[in-house]
Motif scaffolding. Structure first.
Motif, PDB file in Angstrom:
ATOM      1  N   UNK A  48       0.850  -1.192   0.000  1.00 26.83           N
ATOM      2  CA  UNK A  48       0.000   0.000   0.000  1.00 26.83           C
ATOM      3  C   UNK A  48       0.878   1.231   0.000  1.00 26.83           C
ATOM      4  N   UNK A  49       0.387   2.360  -0.562  1.00 27.77           N
ATOM      5  CA  UNK A  49       1.156   3.601  -0.542  1.00 27.77           C
ATOM      6  C   UNK A  49       1.477   3.998   0.897  1.00 27.77           C
ATOM      7  N   UNK A  50       2.744   4.338   1.157  1.00 28.16           N
ATOM      8  CA  UNK A  50       3.154   4.750   2.479  1.00 28.16           C
ATOM      9  C   UNK A  50       3.657   3.621   3.353  1.00 28.16           C
ATOM     10  N   UNK A  51       3.609   2.392   2.846  1.00 32.25           N
ATOM     11  CA  UNK A  51       4.054   1.239   3.616  1.00 32.25           C
ATOM     12  C   UNK A  51       4.997   0.388   2.775  1.00 32.25           C
ATOM     13  N   UNK A  52       5.964  -0.213   3.469  1.00 34.99           N
ATOM     14  CA  UNK A  52       6.880  -1.119   2.792  1.00 34.99           C
ATOM     15  C   UNK A  52       6.158  -2.423   2.486  1.00 34.99           C
ATOM     16  N   UNK A  53       6.254  -2.893   1.238  1.00 36.65           N
ATOM     17  CA  UNK A  53       5.598  -4.132   0.866  1.00 36.65           C
ATOM     18  C   UNK A  53       6.106  -5.305   1.699  1.00 36.65           C
ATOM     19  N   UNK A  54       5.216  -6.199   2.099  1.00 42.22           N
ATOM     20  CA  UNK A  54       5.624  -7.334   2.926  1.00 42.22           C
ATOM     21  C   UNK A  54       4.715  -8.527   2.648  1.00 42.22           C
ATOM     22  N   UNK A  55       5.209  -9.698   3.029  1.00 39.62           N
ATOM     23  CA  UNK A  55       4.438 -10.937   2.918  1.00 39.62           C
ATOM     24  C   UNK A  55       4.501 -11.625   4.278  1.00 39.62           C
ATOM     25  N   UNK A  56       3.746 -11.147   5.268  1.00 40.88           N
ATOM     26  CA  UNK A  56       3.885 -11.639   6.645  1.00 40.88           C
ATOM     27  C   UNK A  56       3.616 -13.128   6.802  1.00 40.88           C
ATOM     28  N   UNK A  57       2.628 -13.653   6.081  1.00 46.34           N
ATOM     29  CA  UNK A  57       2.317 -15.078   6.205  1.00 46.34           C
ATOM     30  C   UNK A  57       3.462 -15.915   5.646  1.00 46.34           C
ATOM     31  N   UNK A  58       3.996 -15.509   4.505  1.00 48.12           N
ATOM     32  CA  UNK A  58       5.123 -16.234   3.908  1.00 48.12           C
ATOM     33  C   UNK A  58       6.359 -16.165   4.799  1.00 48.12           C
ATOM     34  N   UNK A  59       6.647 -14.990   5.334  1.00 46.99           N
ATOM     35  CA  UNK A  59       7.833 -14.827   6.174  1.00 46.99           C
ATOM     36  C   UNK A  59       7.719 -15.625   7.463  1.00 46.99           C
ATOM     37  N   UNK A  60       6.566 -15.549   8.122  1.00 46.13           N
ATOM     38  CA  UNK A  60       6.379 -16.291   9.371  1.00 46.13           C
ATOM     39  C   UNK A  60       6.490 -17.794   9.125  1.00 46.13           C
ATOM     40  N   UNK A  61       5.913 -18.263   8.016  1.00 49.74           N
ATOM     41  CA  UNK A  61       5.982 -19.693   7.679  1.00 49.74           C
ATOM     42  C   UNK A  61       7.417 -20.115   7.390  1.00 49.74           C
ATOM     43  N   UNK A  78       8.673   1.956   8.835  1.00 44.55           N
ATOM     44  CA  UNK A  78       7.487   1.550   8.079  1.00 44.55           C
ATOM     45  C   UNK A  78       7.166   0.072   8.227  1.00 44.55           C
ATOM     46  N   UNK A  79       8.108  -0.721   8.778  1.00 44.24           N
ATOM     47  CA  UNK A  79       7.863  -2.161   8.842  1.00 44.24           C
ATOM     48  C   UNK A  79       8.050  -2.756  10.231  1.00 44.24           C
ATOM     49  N   UNK A  80       8.353  -1.940  11.240  1.00 41.68           N
ATOM     50  CA  UNK A  80       8.717  -2.473  12.554  1.00 41.68           C
ATOM     51  C   UNK A  80       7.600  -3.306  13.181  1.00 41.68           C
ATOM     52  N   UNK A  81       6.393  -2.769  13.225  1.00 38.70           N
ATOM     53  CA  UNK A  81       5.295  -3.472  13.896  1.00 38.70           C
ATOM     54  C   UNK A  81       5.014  -4.817  13.234  1.00 38.70           C
ATOM     55  N   UNK A  82       4.932  -4.824  11.905  1.00 45.49           N
ATOM     56  CA  UNK A  82       4.657  -6.066  11.196  1.00 45.49           C
ATOM     57  C   UNK A  82       5.816  -7.048  11.339  1.00 45.49           C
ATOM     58  N   UNK A  83       7.038  -6.535  11.342  1.00 41.08           N
ATOM     59  CA  UNK A  83       8.205  -7.404  11.494  1.00 41.08           C
ATOM     60  C   UNK A  83       8.192  -8.112  12.839  1.00 41.08           C
ATOM     61  N   UNK A  84       7.836  -7.402  13.894  1.00 38.45           N
ATOM     62  CA  UNK A  84       7.763  -8.018  15.224  1.00 38.45           C
ATOM     63  C   UNK A  84       6.720  -9.131  15.241  1.00 38.45           C
ATOM     64  N   UNK A  85       5.564  -8.880  14.642  1.00 38.62           N
ATOM     65  CA  UNK A  85       4.503  -9.888  14.598  1.00 38.62           C
ATOM     66  C   UNK A  85       4.959 -11.123  13.823  1.00 38.62           C
ATOM     67  N   UNK A  86       5.666 -10.904  12.721  1.00 40.81           N
ATOM     68  CA  UNK A  86       6.166 -12.017  11.909  1.00 40.81           C
ATOM     69  C   UNK A  86       7.184 -12.839  12.688  1.00 40.81           C
TER      70      UNK A  86
END
Length: 430
Positions: free
Chosen positions: A60-73, A201-209
């Protein structure tokens, strides 16, 4: 185009990683052996989860692209060494990287074939992170040999969890550093500032992953494959919530676009002027290595940069503020800032607009702090005013010649160079 050079490099690096890991896997015999059927089923389950995770990419605009499900797996795959209590898997680091790279390639290829956006730089960055986790945990920490069962580490559960979490966080830092370096190499940006923006831009999602990957690995010996969908469920729900948020933001941006057309409808500016300035400003910003969050504020500011003209008694001929007297330019700027600040939610945009008419010499001679985004809006607006929307080679050359007359005085030379790259032959128009 220089800004696009990082994509082929990332593609070559990613494919090389896939090829090398597959070759090493078969040369060393680093695959599930003996009666390790459970190990094969476990690998297949993680591979399917990674493919689905790459398909369900977050962007999304303003956020670093990520694939949290793929990364966590993938993290869980690298960290899981027990099939059941006392039964350790026989595949090693090369097999984990090979399966992960193959699954990520399938997921990314599926997105591309379906016509959906996919960023090869970010995908390769994720593969780098997985390789870091696998090597640090299986080789450096456990000392696992190719084709041999993973030995126990002798740690109590909470100590093992701390080690796993620390390794996954280091891997995520490696991912962020990798993408930041590629961005800096493709545009003359500051590495430290780029890296900090990427982290923010990715800290919160990275911690969750990271936490999810560790939880799956810790629960796998007791729960088996059931741990994978159970602990991924919160990320799946987060994904749908995020997409809802993105939909709201898209509606928000559409509202801003509608507001920006007010000057067009009222006859103050040529039709489509603000949208052209916004689109070109974003391309110039990307060329200069701005983060996604900065690009979003830049787009908003460029769309609203002329909104202050609605307060004029008499329209400026052609709406070309670059040809107006400096006092008139500052008045329009002040009115634009006042209108934007009335919304109460665009403080970052207002700060950009506060300096959109400030000459660059005040940075060079007086050391004044003028945001790079403000300098971008100033240069791009001047270019669009001078071309009046025309796209002929003659109109471009005339506009650039006028801008060069103020180079280093009115306009930042680095921004002008990025403009020339963005409008030149073969420029990326995405």
């Amino acid at each position: 185009m220089i800004g696009a050079a990082r994509r082929p490099f990332a593609l070559v690096l990613g494919l090389s990683g896939l090829l090398i890991s597959v070759v090493v896997t078969f040369v060393t015999g680093d695959v599930p052996t003996g009666g390790a059927r459970d190990g094969l089923w476990l690998s297949a389950a993680f591979a399917v989860a990674i493919v689905l995770g790459e398909w369900l990419l977050l962007s999304a605009p303003g956020f670093r692209g990520s694939a949290p499900i793929a990364m966590a797996s993938a993290f869980a795959f690298a960290l899981t060494t027990e099939i059941s209590p006392g039964r350790f898997v026989t595949y090693g680091a090369a097999f984990v990287v090979a399966v992960t790279a193959f699954a990520m390639t399938v997921g990314t290829a599926t997105r591309v074939l379906a016509g959906r956006a996919s960023n090869i730089v970010e995908t390769t960055g994720r593969l780098v992170a997985i390789a870091v986790v696998t090597i640090l945990y299986r080789v450096a920490h456990l000392g696992q040999s190719p084709g041999a069962p993973a030995p126990p580490d002798g740690l109590v559960p909470w100590q093992r969890a701390v080690v796993m979490l620390g390794i996954t966080m280091l891997a995520l830092v490696a991912d962020t550093l990798f993408t930041s370096v590629l961005r800096v190499l493709s545009a003359a940006a500051n590495l430290r500032r780029t890296f900090v923006e990427e982290v923010r831009s990715s800290f919160a999602m990275s911690m969750a992953v990271a936490v999810t990957g560790v939880l799956i690995a810790l629960a796998a010996p007791a729960m088996g494959i059931a741990a994978l969908p159970l602990f991924l469920m919160p990320l799946v729900l987060t994904l749908f919530a995020f997409r809802r948020y993105v939909s709201i933001r898209a509606t928000y941006l559409q509202s801003i676009r509608t507001l920006s057309r007010l000057t067009d409808v009222a006859g103050y500016t040529p039709s489509g002027h603000s949208e052209r300035v916004a689109a070109l400003s974003v391309r110039v910003g990307r060329e200069l290595g701005l983060s996604e969050r900065e690009l979003l504020d830049l787009e908003y500011a460029a769309l609203l940069h002329d909104i202050g003209q609605v307060a004029l008694v008499e329209p400026i001929p052609g709406g070309a503020t670059v040809l107006a007297a400096p006092a008139d330019q500052r008045r329009i700027e002040a009115d634009s800032v006042a209108i934007v600040r009335e919304t109460g939610v665009f403080e970052g945009v207002a700060r950009i607009l506060e300096h959109q008419t400030t000459p660059y010499r005040q940075v060079r001679e007086l050391g004044e702090e003028i945001p790079l985004t403000s300098r971008i809006v100033k240069v791009v607006n001047a270019y669009e005013d001078l071309t009046a929307g025309a796209r002929s080679a003659r109109a471009r050359e005339a506009a650039v010649e006028r801008i060069y007359l103020g180079l280093g005085y009115e306009y930042d030379p680095r921004v002008v160079d990025a403009l020339l790259t963005s409008i030149g032959p073969g420029a990326d128009q995405d």
